[in-house]
Design a protein around this motif. Structure first.
Motif, mmCIF file in Angstrom:
data_model
loop_
_atom_site.group_PDB
_atom_site.id
_atom_site.type_symbol
_atom_site.label_atom_id
_atom_site.label_comp_id
_atom_site.label_asym_id
_atom_site.label_seq_id
_atom_site.Cartn_x
_atom_site.Cartn_y
_atom_site.Cartn_z
ATOM 1 N N LEU A 170 0.831 -1.209 0.000
ATOM 2 C CA LEU A 170 0.000 0.000 0.000
ATOM 3 C C LEU A 170 0.864 1.257 0.000
ATOM 4 O O LEU A 170 0.567 2.232 -0.707
ATOM 5 C CB LEU A 170 -0.928 -0.005 1.220
ATOM 6 N N THR A 172 7.077 -1.855 -6.396
ATOM 7 C CA THR A 172 5.776 -2.264 -5.869
ATOM 8 C C THR A 172 5.338 -3.593 -6.468
ATOM 9 O O THR A 172 4.738 -4.430 -5.782
ATOM 10 C CB THR A 172 4.726 -1.180 -6.164
ATOM 11 N N GLY A 207 2.538 1.396 -3.530
ATOM 12 C CA GLY A 207 1.580 1.768 -4.564
ATOM 13 C C GLY A 207 1.140 3.212 -4.466
ATOM 14 O O GLY A 207 1.008 3.910 -5.484
ATOM 15 N N CYS A 208 0.905 3.682 -3.230
ATOM 16 C CA CYS A 208 0.497 5.076 -3.046
ATOM 17 C C CYS A 208 1.599 6.031 -3.491
ATOM 18 O O CYS A 208 1.329 7.035 -4.159
ATOM 19 C CB CYS A 208 0.140 5.314 -1.580
ATOM 20 N N TYR A 215 1.184 -4.024 -12.191
ATOM 21 C CA TYR A 215 2.229 -3.031 -11.963
ATOM 22 C C TYR A 215 3.423 -3.251 -12.879
ATOM 23 O O TYR A 215 4.048 -2.292 -13.354
ATOM 24 C CB TYR A 215 2.662 -3.041 -10.491
ATOM 25 N N SER A 254 -6.650 -3.136 -3.077
ATOM 26 C CA SER A 254 -5.791 -3.664 -2.012
ATOM 27 C C SER A 254 -6.088 -2.968 -0.694
ATOM 28 O O SER A 254 -6.069 -3.597 0.377
ATOM 29 C CB SER A 254 -4.319 -3.472 -2.388
ATOM 30 N N TRP A 313 -4.192 -0.349 -6.262
ATOM 31 C CA TRP A 313 -3.963 0.134 -4.898
ATOM 32 C C TRP A 313 -5.275 0.254 -4.131
ATOM 33 O O TRP A 313 -5.349 -0.122 -2.953
ATOM 34 C CB TRP A 313 -3.261 1.489 -4.949
ATOM 35 N N SER A 367 -2.219 -7.891 -9.265
ATOM 36 C CA SER A 367 -1.656 -6.550 -9.086
ATOM 37 C C SER A 367 -0.174 -6.524 -9.440
ATOM 38 O O SER A 367 0.323 -5.531 -9.977
ATOM 39 C CB SER A 367 -1.856 -6.079 -7.642
ATOM 40 N N TYR A 386 -2.586 1.850 -11.877
ATOM 41 C CA TYR A 386 -1.932 1.960 -10.575
ATOM 42 C C TYR A 386 -2.957 2.191 -9.464
ATOM 43 O O TYR A 386 -2.931 1.532 -8.414
ATOM 44 C CB TYR A 386 -0.936 3.121 -10.585
#
Length: 335
Positions: A28, A142, A31-32, A101, A64, A61, A97, A57
């Motif tokens: 997290l 990520t 991804g953020c 990514y 998740s 995120w 994910s 993206y």
């Protein structure tokens, strides 16, 4: 003292104190940071596919984050169904994910603005080009964190579906990422040559063709593993599929090696001060690295080579003797 220890132990009985929760927090945060820095760079509007990368993206995120919230509050216990448990869905989403990514970061690398200087012209400030490059690197990081999280959740994968997060599956994904980055940089820098060297454009087109061919078929073989179709094959079918994998890894090694050698002769750069020339050099290096990785993969699959293939056996003198075995048939005559 005993009461304090008991209270401390009770505080860590929840989901937040598990290893799965810390892996989820790691993805997290990564991804953020990825989509926040990418959005702050303001370089996601043109071409439109870069906007789709930002959306990909954020979607990975956001879901998740919802999974983390459901597990943290205990709502996940009430969200199980007979056909799919919540932990199995968490495993699938972590794996998807990671693919999301990786593919998005490769696309972003392919459409990186060739006139964008990550060094910001030596100004020493964090300009939009530096932000874009940082987001690109964080995207790959990520993706790697998502792979490790899925590896931690592999016990919840259905039978035969855990190839994507096995060490073998992650090794194959690494090869596909390096190979994809190689021809991605090649496409991004262009196939048309500025120099007058004869055959330059044709040579670069040849390199792109052989790299894309090796990568595409390898990606198809990887997807057959991930979709568990290989597990459902008969024993003979799995043996034949292993032979195909061995031969294609060996052939892909040759294709990437030949392509990298040809491309090295047509870089068209006297120095590597410009971003275009550095991208061409990066593509060539990734091509050589992909060839080495494919060679290692073929060595790993050497037990799947057919009986008629040339193999090496140890001689009595300690050396190596190359022998060729042929398949024989036994014909029985019936009276």
């Amino acid at each position: 003292m005993a009461e304090n220890r008991a209270a401390s132990r009770n505080c860590c009985d929840g989901y937040i104190c598990t290893k799965a929760a810390w892996w989820k927090l790691a993805v997290l945060v990564g991804g953020c940071a990825t989509f926040a820095i990418y959005a702050d760079s303001l370089r996601y509007t043109s071409p439109p596919i870069k906007t789709y990368v930002l959306a990909a993206y954020i979607i990975s995120w956001a879901i998740s984050l919802l999974i983390f919230f459901a597990k943290l509050t205990g709502l996940s216990v009430h969200m199980n169904c007979p056909c799919l448990s919540f932990d199995t869905f968490d495993y699938f989403w972590s794996w998807l994910s990671s693919v999301n990514y990786v593919s998005s970061s490769v696309i972003l690398a392919c459409f990186y603005d060739q006139n964008c200087d990550p060094g910001c012209g030596g100004s020493g400030r964090f300009c939009s080009c530096a932000k874009l490059l940082t987001a690109l690197l964080l995207g790959f990081l990520t993706a790697f964190l998502y792979i490790l999280e899925a590896q931690n959740l592999r016990l919840y994968a259905p039978v035969g579906i855990g190839y994507g997060t096995s060490w073998r599956g992650m090794w194959k994904m690494l090869i596909l990422v390096i190979g994809g980055v190689a021809f991605g940089f090649l496409v991004q820098t262009g196939l048309r040559c500025d120099s007058v060297k004869q055959g330059c454009t044709s040579a670069r087109t040849f390199v792109l063709a052989v790299w894309c061919s090796a990568w595409a078929v390898s990606c198809l073989l990887y997807l057959l593993h991930v979709s568990s179709l290989v597990v459902k094959m008969s024993v003979n079918g799995q043996h034949i599929f292993g032979q195909i994998e061995f031969f294609w890894s060996a052939l892909s090694c040759l294709l990437y090696l030949v392509g990298a050698c040809v491309y090295a002769g047509f870089l068209g750069c006297t120095s590597f001060s410009s971003f275009r020339c550095r991208s061409r050099l990066a593509a060539d290096i990734c091509g050589f690295v992909a060839a080495i990785l494919f060679a290692i993969d073929a060595y790993y699959l050497r037990n799947h080579r057919p009986v008629w293939f040339i193999r090496t056996t140890a001689s009595s003198g300690g050396g190596a003797v190359t022998t060729r075995t042929t398949e024989t048939r036994t014909v029985r005559s019936t009276s």
